[in-house]
Every structure is written in C-alpha cells, then in structure tokens.
Design a protein around this motif. Structure first.
Motif, PDB file in Angstrom:
ATOM      1  N   TYR A  60       1.043  -1.009  -0.152  1.00 15.90           N
ATOM      2  CA  TYR A  60       0.050   0.006   0.100  1.00 15.90           C
ATOM      3  C   TYR A  60       0.871   1.260   0.124  1.00 15.90           C
ATOM      4  O   TYR A  60       2.076   1.265   0.204  1.00 15.90           O
ATOM      5  N   GLY A  61       0.240   2.268  -0.120  1.00 14.94           N
ATOM      6  CA  GLY A  61       1.075   3.581  -0.327  1.00 14.94           C
ATOM      7  C   GLY A  61       0.552   4.534  -1.080  1.00 14.94           C
ATOM      8  O   GLY A  61      -0.665   4.230  -1.723  1.00 14.94           O
ATOM      9  N   PRO A  62       0.930   5.560  -1.452  1.00 15.50           N
ATOM     10  CA  PRO A  62       0.757   6.617  -2.562  1.00 15.50           C
ATOM     11  C   PRO A  62       0.597   6.206  -3.749  1.00 15.50           C
ATOM     12  O   PRO A  62       1.340   5.290  -4.146  1.00 15.50           O
ATOM     13  N   TRP A  63      -0.315   6.498  -4.665  1.00 15.31           N
ATOM     14  CA  TRP A  63      -0.554   5.909  -6.040  1.00 15.31           C
ATOM     15  C   TRP A  63      -1.045   4.700  -5.876  1.00 15.31           C
ATOM     16  O   TRP A  63      -0.780   3.758  -6.896  1.00 15.31           O
ATOM     17  N   ASP A 119      -8.138  -1.230  -6.446  1.00  6.10           N
ATOM     18  CA  ASP A 119      -8.827  -2.449  -6.150  1.00  6.10           C
ATOM     19  C   ASP A 119      -8.371  -2.997  -4.564  1.00  6.10           C
ATOM     20  O   ASP A 119      -8.902  -4.119  -4.311  1.00  6.10           O
ATOM     21  N   MET A 120      -7.422  -2.518  -4.287  1.00  5.74           N
ATOM     22  CA  MET A 120      -6.757  -3.013  -2.816  1.00  5.74           C
ATOM     23  C   MET A 120      -7.542  -2.356  -1.752  1.00  5.74           C
ATOM     24  O   MET A 120      -7.846  -1.113  -1.719  1.00  5.74           O
ATOM     25  N   ALA A 121      -7.550  -3.187  -0.421  1.00  2.44           N
ATOM     26  CA  ALA A 121      -8.234  -2.555   0.690  1.00  2.44           C
ATOM     27  C   ALA A 121      -7.521  -0.963   1.216  1.00  2.44           C
ATOM     28  O   ALA A 121      -8.582  -0.291   1.443  1.00  2.44           O
ATOM     29  N   PRO A 122      -6.404  -0.919   0.943  1.00  2.59           N
ATOM     30  CA  PRO A 122      -6.025   0.449   1.847  1.00  2.59           C
ATOM     31  C   PRO A 122      -6.616   1.285   1.040  1.00  2.59           C
ATOM     32  O   PRO A 122      -7.129   2.677   1.731  1.00  2.59           O
ATOM     33  N   PHE A 177       0.598  -6.075   5.881  1.00  2.00           N
ATOM     34  CA  PHE A 177       0.456  -4.652   5.071  1.00  2.00           C
ATOM     35  C   PHE A 177       2.163  -4.238   4.935  1.00  2.00           C
ATOM     36  O   PHE A 177       2.670  -3.874   6.218  1.00  2.00           O
ATOM     37  N   THR A 178       2.354  -3.927   3.448  1.00  4.16           N
ATOM     38  CA  THR A 178       3.834  -3.384   3.641  1.00  4.16           C
ATOM     39  C   THR A 178       3.914  -2.179   2.871  1.00  4.16           C
ATOM     40  O   THR A 178       3.115  -2.014   1.630  1.00  4.16           O
ATOM     41  N   GLY A 186       2.610   5.029   7.579  1.00  2.00           N
ATOM     42  CA  GLY A 186       2.406   4.707   6.033  1.00  2.00           C
ATOM     43  C   GLY A 186       0.972   5.317   5.500  1.00  2.00           C
ATOM     44  O   GLY A 186       0.853   5.821   4.575  1.00  2.00           O
ATOM     45  N   MET A 187      -0.035   5.195   6.508  1.00  2.00           N
ATOM     46  CA  MET A 187      -1.319   5.577   5.972  1.00  2.00           C
ATOM     47  C   MET A 187      -1.538   6.862   6.022  1.00  2.00           C
ATOM     48  O   MET A 187      -2.318   7.654   5.230  1.00  2.00           O
ATOM     49  N   VAL A 188      -0.721   7.756   7.017  1.00  2.00           N
ATOM     50  CA  VAL A 188      -0.576   9.346   6.887  1.00  2.00           C
ATOM     51  C   VAL A 188      -0.132   9.526   5.576  1.00  2.00           C
ATOM     52  O   VAL A 188      -0.825  10.596   5.007  1.00  2.00           O
ATOM     53  N   LYS A 189       0.905   9.070   4.977  1.00  5.26           N
ATOM     54  CA  LYS A 189       1.225   9.338   3.739  1.00  5.26           C
ATOM     55  C   LYS A 189       0.497   9.043   2.635  1.00  5.26           C
ATOM     56  O   LYS A 189       0.184   9.837   1.633  1.00  5.26           O
ATOM     57  N   THR A 190      -0.202   7.967   2.696  1.00  5.32           N
ATOM     58  CA  THR A 190      -1.091   7.670   1.775  1.00  5.32           C
ATOM     59  C   THR A 190      -2.381   8.553   1.735  1.00  5.32           C
ATOM     60  O   THR A 190      -2.790   9.048   0.673  1.00  5.32           O
TER      61      THR A 190
END
Length: 350
Positions: free
Chosen positions: A198-201, A205-208, A233-234, A336-340
């Motif tokens: 997961y991450g930006p961009w 179709d993925m859960a995050p 989650f990576t 990671g989710m903050v950046k996402t």
C-alpha cells in the motif's frame, strides 16, 4: 545498468523505475495500460514520472521530460515479436517483470486474461531473455501462492501446491517456469512473493485505497470474514527497497543444494524465491482504525463472510532477504497511512 521494468504504469513498477533512475541506472518501462482499474490513475503515475501521455503510442518508445534516462513504451507481454525486437534494440543488462493481470477475485470472472498475461506473457519475457543473453531476471510472484497453507509465518520453504485462485496458480506457474529457464539456460531468476502493498498511488482495487475512499466519501465497506483476518501490510518504499536490492544482486546457484533433500526456494540452478513483506501482520480492524485516524473520519462497516479465493491471514518470513540482502522494512502502518492519505487528498482534491 540498463534495466527493463515492466508494469511501470502500475503501482510497484512506477516506484521501482523512479528509484532505479535516482540510483543512476537507465530504465525502459513497459505497460499495456489496460482498464482493469481506472486508467486515469495509470496515466497519472506516468505524468508524475515526466511523460507526456499525449505522446504515448503503441509499441513506440518515448522519453521522460523529467528523467532523461527513463523511456516508456505501451505494449503487452503477450506481444512476443515486439518484445524480442525491443530486447534486440535496447541491449538490457537486467529485467524486472512487475507487469501482470492482477487481482484475486477478478480471476474468478476472467480467467483467460490471467493465462494470457501472466503465463504466456511471462514465457515471452523468459524467451526474450534467453535469445538476447540477459542473465539477470527478477519477477513478481505473490503471497497468494501459499493458498491453503495455514502455517505462520509463511516461509519460502513451505509447500505452495494448493492455490485457491487462478491468480495464485498463475504466479506459481511463473516460479516453475523461471526455475526451468534458470536450469536450462543459466538465467539468474529471482521471484518476489509480495505481501499486501500500500501507499501513495496505490491500486484502487486494494483494501487500503478502498478504505480511504470510503472514509472520505462516507461509504460503507465490506469487512470480510467479519474482520477476523490479518494482512502483512507493507509500505511501498519498503517494497521498492527490496526490489532494487534484488535487481542489483542477481542470485547464484546454491552450491549446498541437496537433490536428495531439495529446498524449495533455492536450486543448483541460479534460482531464488524471497518473501517481501513487513514481517508484522496487522489485524484488519486495526488497519481500518489506522485509516480512520489518518483521514479523521469513521468508516461505516458491513461484516460479511469470507470471499472465494481469499485467505484468512498472510504473514511473511523475510529472514532470507534480511540475511542475504540486508532488507529491513521500517514503515509502520500508522506512518504509512498518513502518507497515503496525504497523497489521496492531493490527487483527488478532497
């Protein structure tokens, strides 16, 4: 090195190509830009990399306006003749195959797409490497190959003979094909079993991404298996760190490999399988909490049974990558989710 990276309009491929460029390598990117998910996101990644998407034409290389050492071409892995000509003209030192028809559930609906892209396309990559003398190939496998295996953490020495989706079966096929070409033709083949990235961009179709979108739009999400699931989650930066380490350190034949007691992840041929994940599985509901915290909103939830093709948990044993390549994921789910979410706000102007 001059590296062919396939799937560069995709999530992992986009960041891998940019990291290689930053490290001084030359990159040729290739992607079919199919419509499995919103192509505007794929074009957005290409724009971010400096490409004028108006210049994109099938089977023609264009150059990034930001990165002079980065070229891109729209083409399919199934187009074997074009791949062969591209290999002949560009004289690659290494190939990183990240292109594939993705998605576990989608493979239940359109199985032929997985055979064409993930199996026929991968054979074309292997043949092009063989014909052009490329000896350094890395490629995307998947944690989904572990299938019915419930032994945690997943280890590359485990059996992967019980896939539960066609997508997983196609990735298992890639590993078998890679070993064959490593054995017969001496191509160094390293497979990477990715765990939930997961991450930006990231892929929509993925859960995050689905959870983030639902939080902003006040939509209801389906929480499968009533939330009793774990995922490794990576964050994308940690994944790319592992990928480039593999590209720069092609595997070698294991001189201690014993055919009387064969190890699944290595061989007497130059063949290696790595898990690449965070090595710290997270409860699905804890991950949803991290999304809610980053967005600042609660998400409505509908609890549902397990879906066909899914597995209850994924947990990567990455000790081989740590020992052999110095790989160590370091991004927490919270960070990671903050950046996402920061990227999501910017891209979608919310």
């Amino acid at each position: 090195m001059k590296v062919l990276v396939t799937g560069t309009a995709g999530f992992i491929g986009h960041f891998t190509a940019l990291r290689l460029i930053d490290m001084g390598h030359e990159v040729v990117g290739l992607d079919s830009i199919n419509d499995y998910y919103d192509i505007n996101l794929k074009y957005g990644r290409l724009r971010e990399a400096g490409f004028d998407v108006a210049e994109i034409k099938r089977q023609r290389l264009i150059r990034s306006k930001k990165h002079p050492k980065y070229q891109f071409c729209q083409a399919k892995l199934e187009e074997g003749d074009y791949l062969k000509s591209l290999f002949e003209s560009e004289n690659f030192d290494a190939v990183c195959n990240l292109a594939a028809q993705a998605g576990v559930r989608h493979s239940l609906e359109k199985p032929q797409a997985y055979v064409e892209s993930n199996i026929v396309g991968f054979v074309n990559i292997l043949e092009a490497c063989r014909d052009s003398g490329v000896k350094n190939l890395s490629y995307a496998s998947s944690s989904s190959v572990y299938g019915l295996n419930e032994s945690m953490p997943f280890c590359t020495s485990d059996s992967v003979n019980h896939p539960v989706s066609l997508y997983a079966a196609s990735k298992k096929s890639n590993e078998l094909l890679a070993h064959t070409y490593a054995h017969l033709f001496g191509i160094s083949c390293t497979g990477l079993r990715f765990f939930t990235v997961y991450g930006p961009w990231g892929r929509p179709d993925m859960a995050p991404y689905i959870f983030t979108k639902a939080a902003f739009n006040e939509e209801t999400i389906k929480v499968f298996n009533h939330g009793k699931m774990k995922r490794d989650f990576t964050y994308i930066d940690d994944i790319v760190d592992g990928v480039v380490r593999v590209i720069e350190n092609p595997c070698k034949a294991d001189k201690s490999w014993d055919p009387q007691s064969p190890t699944a992840s290595t061989s007497s041929a130059p063949y290696k399988i790595y898990n690449i994940g965070n090595n710290e599985p997270v409860e699905l509901l804890d991950f949803i909490n991290a999304v809610e915290s980053a967005v600042g909103k609660k998400i409505r939830k509908e609890y549902t049974p397990m879906q066909p093709g899914d597995v209850v948990a994924t947990y990567a044993d990455v000790s081989d990558m740590i020992t052999c390549l110095g790989y160590k994921p370091s991004t927490s789910v919270k960070d990671g989710m903050v950046k996402t979410v920061e990227w999501y706000r910017s891209f979608y102007n919310v």
